[in-house]
Design a protein around this motif. Structure first.
Motif, short mmCIF file in Angstrom:
data_model
loop_
_atom_site.label_atom_id
_atom_site.label_comp_id
_atom_site.label_asym_id
_atom_site.label_seq_id
_atom_site.Cartn_x
_atom_site.Cartn_y
_atom_site.Cartn_z
N SER A 22 0.83 -1.21 0.00
CA SER A 22 0.00 0.00 0.00
C SER A 22 0.86 1.26 0.00
CB SER A 22 -0.94 0.00 1.21
OG SER A 22 -0.20 0.06 2.42
N ARG A 23 2.08 1.17 0.54
CA ARG A 23 2.95 2.35 0.57
C ARG A 23 3.50 2.70 -0.81
NH1 ARG A 23 7.91 0.04 4.10
NH2 ARG A 23 6.26 -1.26 4.94
N PHE A 24 3.46 1.72 -1.73
CA PHE A 24 4.03 1.93 -3.05
C PHE A 24 2.99 2.30 -4.11
CE2 PHE A 24 6.56 -1.75 -1.24
CZ PHE A 24 7.52 -0.92 -0.68
N ILE A 25 1.72 2.05 -3.82
CA ILE A 25 0.66 2.25 -4.81
C ILE A 25 -0.17 3.46 -4.38
CG2 ILE A 25 -1.35 1.22 -5.92
CD1 ILE A 25 -0.13 -1.50 -5.42
N PRO A 26 -0.17 4.54 -5.17
CA PRO A 26 -0.90 5.76 -4.78
C PRO A 26 -2.39 5.52 -4.53
CG PRO A 26 0.57 6.19 -6.63
CD PRO A 26 0.54 4.71 -6.44
N ALA A 27 -2.98 4.51 -5.19
CA ALA A 27 -4.41 4.28 -5.03
C ALA A 27 -4.76 3.99 -3.58
CB ALA A 27 -4.86 3.13 -5.92
N PHE A 28 -3.90 3.25 -2.87
CA PHE A 28 -4.16 2.96 -1.47
C PHE A 28 -4.10 4.23 -0.63
CE2 PHE A 28 -2.98 -1.28 -2.94
CZ PHE A 28 -3.89 -2.07 -2.28
N ASP A 29 -3.19 5.14 -0.97
CA ASP A 29 -3.08 6.40 -0.25
C ASP A 29 -4.33 7.24 -0.44
OD1 ASP A 29 -1.79 8.42 1.29
OD2 ASP A 29 -1.31 9.46 -0.56
N VAL A 30 -4.82 7.27 -1.68
CA VAL A 30 -6.05 8.02 -1.97
C VAL A 30 -7.23 7.40 -1.24
CG1 VAL A 30 -7.64 8.72 -3.80
CG2 VAL A 30 -5.18 8.79 -4.20
N LEU A 31 -7.28 6.06 -1.22
CA LEU A 31 -8.37 5.38 -0.53
C LEU A 31 -8.36 5.69 0.96
CD1 LEU A 31 -10.69 3.32 -0.51
CD2 LEU A 31 -8.99 1.52 -0.26
N GLY A 32 -7.17 5.64 1.58
CA GLY A 32 -7.08 5.95 3.01
C GLY A 32 -7.47 7.38 3.31
N ALA A 33 -7.02 8.32 2.47
CA ALA A 33 -7.38 9.72 2.68
C ALA A 33 -8.88 9.94 2.50
CB ALA A 33 -6.60 10.60 1.71
N THR A 34 -9.49 9.22 1.57
CA THR A 34 -10.93 9.34 1.35
C THR A 34 -11.70 8.82 2.55
OG1 THR A 34 -10.63 9.09 -1.03
CG2 THR A 34 -12.83 8.71 -0.16
N LEU A 35 -11.28 7.67 3.08
CA LEU A 35 -11.95 7.13 4.26
C LEU A 35 -11.80 8.05 5.46
CD1 LEU A 35 -10.98 3.35 3.96
CD2 LEU A 35 -13.21 4.38 3.55
N ASN A 36 -10.63 8.67 5.59
CA ASN A 36 -10.42 9.61 6.68
C ASN A 36 -11.29 10.85 6.52
OD1 ASN A 36 -8.90 10.56 9.08
ND2 ASN A 36 -8.10 12.07 7.65
N ARG A 37 -11.44 11.30 5.28
CA ARG A 37 -12.25 12.49 5.00
C ARG A 37 -13.74 12.23 5.28
NH1 ARG A 37 -12.09 16.93 1.37
NH2 ARG A 37 -9.98 16.36 0.76
N ALA A 38 -14.21 11.06 4.86
CA ALA A 38 -15.64 10.75 4.98
C ALA A 38 -15.95 9.86 6.17
CB ALA A 38 -16.13 10.08 3.69
N GLY A 39 -14.99 9.74 7.09
CA GLY A 39 -15.18 8.81 8.21
C GLY A 39 -16.42 9.08 9.03
N GLN A 40 -16.64 10.34 9.40
CA GLN A 40 -17.79 10.67 10.25
C GLN A 40 -19.10 10.41 9.53
OE1 GLN A 40 -17.66 14.64 11.80
NE2 GLN A 40 -19.54 14.42 12.99
N GLN A 41 -19.17 10.80 8.25
CA GLN A 41 -20.40 10.57 7.49
C GLN A 41 -20.66 9.08 7.28
OE1 GLN A 41 -17.96 12.63 6.78
NE2 GLN A 41 -18.68 14.56 5.87
N LEU A 42 -19.60 8.33 7.00
CA LEU A 42 -19.77 6.89 6.82
C LEU A 42 -20.19 6.21 8.12
CD1 LEU A 42 -16.74 6.03 4.52
CD2 LEU A 42 -19.16 6.08 3.88
N PHE A 43 -19.63 6.68 9.23
CA PHE A 43 -20.03 6.13 10.53
C PHE A 43 -21.49 6.43 10.81
CE2 PHE A 43 -20.60 6.52 15.13
CZ PHE A 43 -20.19 5.26 15.54
N THR A 44 -21.94 7.62 10.45
CA THR A 44 -23.35 7.98 10.66
C THR A 44 -24.27 7.09 9.84
OG1 THR A 44 -22.72 10.28 11.10
CG2 THR A 44 -25.03 9.85 10.52
N THR A 45 -23.93 6.88 8.56
CA THR A 45 -24.76 6.02 7.73
C THR A 45 -24.73 4.57 8.21
OG1 THR A 45 -22.90 5.70 6.20
CG2 THR A 45 -24.45 7.48 5.72
N LEU A 46 -23.58 4.12 8.72
CA LEU A 46 -23.49 2.76 9.26
C LEU A 46 -24.38 2.62 10.49
CD1 LEU A 46 -22.19 -0.06 9.24
CD2 LEU A 46 -20.34 0.89 10.63
N ALA A 47 -24.37 3.64 11.37
CA ALA A 47 -25.23 3.59 12.55
C ALA A 47 -26.70 3.57 12.16
CB ALA A 47 -24.93 4.79 13.45
#
Length: 283
Positions: free
Chosen positions: A142-167
């Motif tokens: 994951s450290r070598f492939i930018p897609a994983f970095d983008v995915l992690g940043a996206t999850l961090n950005r939308a974490g609260q909203q995703l947690f709300t929808t999961l709840a």
């Protein structure tokens, strides 16, 4: 070549952010290929029609991969001193407990210890658990492939909203299970399938995710009415987190592109100010 010079050169090869060039270094490309081949070997190991010769070859291949990953881990631990954060004994300990270093360790250490110290009458269940731990090797690449970095940043950005929808989804699942339990289980005709709320939760999950296995379904008119309302609500519940994630993913990509464009413009302005590049129209 001095020891410090060798360590610096290895550091530039092993750490993605330390290179001036874009793309993977030959060393890291080799590690990525090994990780992918280890996943292929994991899949082939579960195939019952594989011959004994092929299984033996796969086992020796896995041992070679474990040995290479162990050497890689020691090399990364050694070259980590090039980073000011990981210099000295405390810095090395900080590196050992970092996320990527822990993933590197899990990628080989459990199986290595099993190979060295496992008894002859090894439990097959333990072997399977060790094989599952190979999935930690995904974190290695994951450290070598930018897609994983983008995915992690996206999850961090939308974490609260995703947690709300999961709840909200979990609440809807539970309410749906309770309703169908009382309609179908207590007063209905399907005492077995909806005999308890935990059993009804299985139906609620399959319905709200629009999977609909069909192994459990309501038969009473009132139960079917509530099931229809719940199924319609499930369509929106599944689409909601997908929309949240897509929006956050788009925002992350846009910000990264804007940052690249800003850095490129600043570099160009700096070159113009120093006279290295003549502004357009001055020629």
């Amino acid at each position: 070549m001095t020891q410090m010079g060798l360590r610096h050169r290895l550091y530039r090869q092993m750490e993605p952010n330390a290179r001036d060039k874009t793309g993977l270094s030959p060393f890291n490309l080799f590690i990525v290929i090994l990780v992918l081949l280890s996943f292929l070997a994991l899949a082939l190991e579960t195939e019952p029609t594989m011959s004994d010769d092929w299984m033996l070859a796969i086992q020796w291949f896995n041992i070679a991969i474990i040995a290479i990953f162990a050497v890689e881990y020691l090399l990364r631990l050694w070259v980590a001193g090039e980073d000011p954060r990981y210099r000295g004994l405390k810095g090395r300990l900080r590196y050992i407990f970092s996320g990527y270093a822990m993933a590197d360790l899990v990628a080989f250490l459990p199986e290595l210890l099993w190979i060295l110290f496992a008894p002859e009458d090894s439990s097959q269940q333990v072997v399977m658990v060790l094989r599952v731990l190979r999935l930690a090797r995904l974190a290695k690449i994951s450290r070598f492939i930018p897609a994983f970095d983008v995915l992690g940043a996206t999850l961090n950005r939308a974490g609260q909203q995703l947690f709300t929808t999961l709840a909200m989804a979990m609440a809807l699942v539970y309410v749906s299970a309770v309703i169908l339990y009382f309609v179908e289980g207590v007063g209905g005709l399907q005492q077995e399938s909806f005999a308890s709320i935990p059993r009804a939760i299985w139906w609620a999950i399959a319905t709200l995710t629009t999977v609909g296995y069909g192994d459990v379904y309501p038969v009473t008119p009132l139960g079917r009415f509530f099931a229809s309302v719940i199924a319609i609500a499930g369509i929106g519940m599944v689409a909601l987190p997908a929309g949240v994630f897509a929006s956050a993913f788009s925002d992350e990509l846009r910000e990264r592109e804007n940052a690249k464009l800003k850095a490129r413009n600043e570099a160009l302005e700096e070159e113009i100010e120093t006279g290295e590049v003549a502004p357009k129209g001055d020629a």
